[in-house]
Design an enzyme around this catalytic site. Sequence first.
Site, PDB file in Angstrom:
ATOM      1  NE  ARG A  77       1.858  18.470  15.948  1.00  0.00           N
ATOM      2  CZ  ARG A  77       2.175  17.807  14.840  1.00  0.00           C
ATOM      3  NH1 ARG A  77       1.843  18.282  13.657  1.00  0.00           N
ATOM      4  NH2 ARG A  77       2.810  16.654  14.906  1.00  0.00           N
ATOM      5  CG  HIS A 121       7.751  16.307  13.433  1.00  0.00           C
ATOM      6  ND1 HIS A 121       6.540  16.949  13.489  1.00  0.00           N
ATOM      7  CD2 HIS A 121       7.960  16.073  12.117  1.00  0.00           C
ATOM      8  CE1 HIS A 121       6.046  17.101  12.266  1.00  0.00           C
ATOM      9  NE2 HIS A 121       6.890  16.580  11.408  1.00  0.00           N
ATOM     10  CD  GLU A 166       2.526  13.020   8.909  1.00  0.00           C
ATOM     11  OE1 GLU A 166       3.523  12.788   8.208  1.00  0.00           O
ATOM     12  OE2 GLU A 166       1.586  13.742   8.533  1.00  0.00           O
ATOM     13  CG  ASN A 294      -0.563  15.540  10.901  1.00  0.00           C
ATOM     14  OD1 ASN A 294      -1.121  16.184  11.784  1.00  0.00           O
ATOM     15  ND2 ASN A 294       0.748  15.343  10.867  1.00  0.00           N
ATOM     16  CE1 TYR A 296      -0.034  19.365   4.754  1.00  0.00           C
ATOM     17  CE2 TYR A 296       0.020  17.320   6.012  1.00  0.00           C
ATOM     18  CZ  TYR A 296       0.357  18.657   5.874  1.00  0.00           C
ATOM     19  OH  TYR A 296       1.073  19.286   6.861  1.00  0.00           O
ATOM     20  CD  GLU A 351       1.936  18.141  10.064  1.00  0.00           C
ATOM     21  OE1 GLU A 351       2.021  17.975   8.824  1.00  0.00           O
ATOM     22  OE2 GLU A 351       2.744  17.660  10.871  1.00  0.00           O
TER      23      GLU A 351
END
Length: 446
Positions: A77, A121, A166, A294, A296, A351
């Site tokens: 990606r 992005h 995002e 995504n 984290y 991600e």
Amino acid sequence: MAFLSFPEGFQWGVATASYQIEGAVQEDDRGVTIWDTFVRQPGKVQNGDTGDVACDHYHRFREDVELMASLGIQTYRFSLAWARIYPFGRGAVNEKGLAFYDRLFDALLEKNIQPAVTLYHWDLPQALQDLGGWTNREVVEAFAAYAKTAFDRFGDRVTRWITLNEPIVFTEMGHRTGVMAPGMRDIGAYSRAIHHALLAHGRAVQVFREGGYRGEIGITNANTFYEPADDAPETAAAVERARDFDTRLFHGPVFGKGYPASVVKHFAERGVPLPIQPGDMEVIATPTDFLGVNLYSRALIQPANNSVGFTYAPPRLPLLPMGYEAAPHALGAFVRWVSNEYGRPRIYITENGVCDNTEPDANGVIDDVTRQELLRGFLAGLHGAIADGCDVRAYYQWSLMDNFEWAFGYSKRFGIVYTDYRTLARIPKKSAEMYADIIRRNGLEA
Ligand code: NOJ
């Protein structure tokens, strides 16, 4: 310890983004982007770092593709730099920019690595910013035209498209808190940017459908798994507010559920209503093929007497260098939540990764134990969510290599491959070996 086997056909990938790795910002007629401008403003980026060279991927992409192949990476990606293709965001197309990506796609396909392409992005062409950027509705049609050019030119080789990366981050941090490009601090700009970003996503999906292109298209949202700091009912309500202002704000409209009422009210009460025009919500809800996730970390939430009705509670887990908690359970937990909330969509983890700044030891070995440990935890959780019926088909590790981490510059390392910024050498870390092994076995011991 048990061996956790992933479903047959599950895909393993890595992710990057144009401004974070490419460098060569003035080459082949690339236009100026908002990040080129932002990094030159004193105090905006740690150590005054810029993406001028970054990982020099523009010149070293063949080496990087080889590296991916050596790790067994199945899908890659990355994002296209809009300003390489349209230096001014619209108008004349730049053949040299298209040609660079042609070379990259061909190199990937030669190694049997499937490209997954993000159209945006965060590196908006500066010429569009000069017209107001995401705050100006005109950006929507510019994005749709750029998307069409990408589909036309690369649609023979790309079958997985991601419209935006995002949007919560580039709208909020770019327009309300100002810590990212274009560095605005204006709630009205934030409100407009949100709606125009979502509309741009919807228009690109429409263009994709109308053009009858092969393959699939979706959006990638940023997520935090929100958890209550205690068992009080008010705390549970605060968690829902946090989800409204972050998760549901960008998922709701895409899945046809509209904006959360609490958010609509919030902007309206401040005199900056979301600039919705008739028909917009239908455009935004044009059906997609998958959801890009995504994730984290998690955040603990508690009620607060502020404009949004919630705040973060003190963290309880060890902190990572990014300031958020090391919370490997968050990936599986979020996937379950989002899957239930939106009718079990097909999901790609576009991600997930860990900031671990381990440097080479005396022998040049980079034993990034925190990353390895958390990666194991994240994947164990994801495996559990899949076992529970969540339709997750691919996982992309952020990132292939250490790169430009936005306002943090090069001070935060997310790569499974180490980037030596003096020599630009790439050195696989222990986590890269571990990931290659996971790919080979399509699973892991955890
Ligand atoms: C989110 C962004 O998409 C990416 O650009 C960033 O580097 C990583 N997460 C790590 O913070």
